[in-house]
Design a protein around this motif. Structure first.
Motif, short mmCIF file in Angstrom:
data_model
loop_
_atom_site.label_atom_id
_atom_site.label_comp_id
_atom_site.label_asym_id
_atom_site.label_seq_id
_atom_site.Cartn_x
_atom_site.Cartn_y
_atom_site.Cartn_z
N GLN A 68 -9.42 0.86 -10.37
CA GLN A 68 -8.61 1.27 -9.23
C GLN A 68 -7.49 2.20 -9.67
N LEU A 69 -6.91 1.94 -10.83
CA LEU A 69 -5.84 2.81 -11.34
C LEU A 69 -6.34 4.25 -11.53
N ASP A 70 -7.62 4.39 -11.84
CA ASP A 70 -8.17 5.73 -12.02
C ASP A 70 -8.42 6.44 -10.69
N LYS A 71 -8.35 5.70 -9.57
CA LYS A 71 -8.58 6.30 -8.25
C LYS A 71 -7.26 6.61 -7.55
N TYR A 72 -6.46 5.61 -7.28
CA TYR A 72 -5.14 5.79 -6.68
C TYR A 72 -4.40 4.47 -6.73
N SER A 73 -3.10 4.57 -6.72
CA SER A 73 -2.24 3.39 -6.65
C SER A 73 -1.60 3.38 -5.25
N HIS A 74 -0.31 3.16 -5.16
CA HIS A 74 0.33 3.09 -3.84
C HIS A 74 0.31 4.46 -3.15
N VAL A 75 -0.12 4.49 -1.89
CA VAL A 75 -0.17 5.76 -1.15
C VAL A 75 0.58 5.71 0.18
N MET A 76 0.73 4.52 0.77
CA MET A 76 1.37 4.43 2.08
C MET A 76 1.78 2.98 2.34
N VAL A 77 2.80 2.80 3.19
CA VAL A 77 3.20 1.45 3.56
C VAL A 77 2.03 0.70 4.18
N TYR A 78 2.13 -0.62 4.16
CA TYR A 78 1.04 -1.48 4.62
C TYR A 78 0.66 -1.19 6.08
N GLY A 79 -0.65 -1.21 6.32
CA GLY A 79 -1.14 -1.19 7.69
C GLY A 79 -1.35 0.18 8.31
N GLU A 80 -1.24 1.26 7.53
CA GLU A 80 -1.40 2.60 8.08
C GLU A 80 -2.70 3.27 7.63
N TYR A 81 -3.03 3.16 6.36
CA TYR A 81 -4.23 3.80 5.84
C TYR A 81 -5.31 2.77 5.55
N SER A 82 -6.57 3.15 5.71
CA SER A 82 -7.69 2.31 5.30
C SER A 82 -7.91 2.51 3.81
N GLN A 83 -7.74 1.43 3.06
CA GLN A 83 -7.90 1.48 1.61
C GLN A 83 -8.94 0.43 1.22
N SER A 84 -9.99 0.85 0.56
CA SER A 84 -11.16 -0.01 0.41
C SER A 84 -10.90 -1.34 -0.28
N PRO A 85 -10.05 -1.43 -1.33
CA PRO A 85 -9.88 -2.76 -1.94
C PRO A 85 -9.35 -3.79 -0.95
N ALA A 86 -8.34 -3.41 -0.16
CA ALA A 86 -7.76 -4.34 0.80
C ALA A 86 -8.73 -4.65 1.94
N VAL A 87 -9.41 -3.63 2.44
CA VAL A 87 -10.36 -3.84 3.54
C VAL A 87 -11.51 -4.75 3.09
N GLU A 88 -12.07 -4.47 1.91
CA GLU A 88 -13.16 -5.30 1.40
C GLU A 88 -12.70 -6.74 1.19
N TYR A 89 -11.50 -6.88 0.68
CA TYR A 89 -10.99 -8.23 0.43
C TYR A 89 -10.85 -9.02 1.74
N CYS A 90 -10.22 -8.42 2.73
CA CYS A 90 -10.01 -9.12 4.00
C CYS A 90 -11.34 -9.43 4.69
#
Length: 405
Positions: free
Chosen positions: A63-85
């Protein structure tokens, strides 16, 4: 390094253990003298898969090789969080299908308390005596141990306390109650399990009066009791489940889960009803996803109960009055805090890490990684028994000395 540790880093007690850590691997921590310590604590239940778990480490690196923090919570679809939930929703019983990701267990408690009030329109919160749910102001308000919170008053008003496993106290849950918050297994109080269908009776009372049942799974969760969550041992489904600690495989994280209908209330009236900058951080979420997959795709859940049996068979000694808890959430009880202190400190000298519980001074915490081997369990228990053999059963603390390390 210890001098700088004391001088520059804020402390939580006057008596830090002060091990100078070099590295950690599997079930062991190594100090800067390269002495290894078998870890029976797992970062206080946080290192579910031990130290440097390969699957989690790889997920973090990828994941570090892709991106780290990009936006405050709940605004962008980010696959690690979406897949986890999404995976979490598939593993939890209905209607627990929507998860809010935050940064720690205590922040998740804060969100759950707000959600209970938002859902019901009521203000009263109920917790238990000797409960521990975190140390921020809201969590502190529902902590049932006055000695630790009196200096910080005033706290959140309209909080009532009951006694865990006391059915008569359930009458205090009324139509004025927004939510009752319970640890599925009381942690700081001494790893106390619910008895006589206590949780089911709480569930029935909450349904009857329209109050939210909130279960704190920060310690029991993520396989430690032989189920993914502790409440699954007791045939009950809460309105809100709170998680943290072992969720991230050693990374800092927390979350609370409820129904979509409830959780969506935090998005309006008012908007931004609960917000966080770093909640759902993609690197942390990747670690959580890898941890959850490892727990659910292996035999670790079933093995936790087999390892409990092994611990109980080995931890037999005149100084041990009982072994409490379930799975790999265990507490060996002694007759005095002095004996407990002596065991913990002498075991560390001999290369075994044990720890205390918050409020029960006679308890020895045993919460190793779920990945601990049977040979490592035997190794650690042998050290414990050898240490106990050298301790007098009449040991008492020196006059004026406290019961904490």
């Amino acid at each position: 390094m210890n001098n700088d540790f004391i001088k520059y880093q804020a402390q939580t007690s006057p008596y830090p253990l002060g091990m100078e850590v070099s590295h950690a691997k599997g079930s062991y921590i190594f100090d800067t003298n390269n002495k290894k310590y078998l870890d029976f604590v797992a970062g206080v239940s946080a290192c579910t898969l031990g130290h440097q778990p390969p699957r989690v480490n790889q997920a973090i690196k990828d994941q570090l090789d892709k991106y780290s923090h990009v936006m405050v919570y709940g605004e962008y679809s980010q696959s690690p969080a979406v897949e986890y939930c999404k995976l979490m929703a598939s593993l939890l019983p209905e209607p627990l299908n929507k998860t809010y990701l935050v940064n720690s267990g205590t922040e998740a408690i804060e969100g759950a308390l707000k959600l209970a009030r938002r859902t019901t329109g009521r203000s009263q919160l109920i917790s238990c005596h000797n409960a521990y749910h975190g140390n921020t102001m809201g969590s502190l308000s529902v902590m049932g141990f006055e000695e630790r919170k009196s200096i910080f008053r005033p706290l959140i008003p309209d909080v009532e306390f009951i006694t865990f496993n006391n059915e008569a106290d359930l009458e205090k849950i009324t139509t004025k109650t927004a939510g009752i918050l319970l640890e599925t297994i009381q942690g700081g109080a001494g790893f106390i399990e619910p008895e006589n269908n206590f949780l089911k009776k709480v569930r029935e009372r909450c349904t009857e009066v329209g109050a939210m049942m909130i279960l704190d799974e920060i310690q029991p969760g993520f396989g430690r009791t032989g189920k993914l969550f502790g409440f699954q041992n007791y045939d009950v489904v809460p309105d809100i489940v709170v998680m943290g600690k072992g969720m991230g495989g050693g990374m800092p994280v927390g979350a609370f889960t409820a129904s979509s209908e409830m959780m969506d209330l935090l998005s309006h009236n008012p908007k931004l009803g609960h917000i966080t900058t770093f909640g759902g951080h993609p690197v942390i979420a990747a670690a959580c996803l890898a941890t959850l997959k490892e727990i659910t795709e292996t035999n670790l859940l079933a093995e936790a109960l087999e390892k409990e049996k092994l611990f109980r068979s080995l931890l037999v000694h005149p100084l041990i009055t009982e072994v409490r808890g379930k799975g790999l959430m265990l507490a060996a009880m002694t007759e005095s805090s002095a004996i407990t202190n002596e065991v913990i400190l002498k075991c560390q000298d001999k290369g075994l890490i044990l720890f205390w519980l918050l409020f029960e001074a006679n308890a020895i915490r045993i919460t190793p990684p779920l990945t601990i081997s049977e040979n490592e369990i035997r190794e650690g228990c042998t050290i414990m028994i050898e240490v106990m053999n050298g301790i007098s059963p009449t040991l008492t603390l020196p006059k004026g000395e406290g019961t904490e390390h």
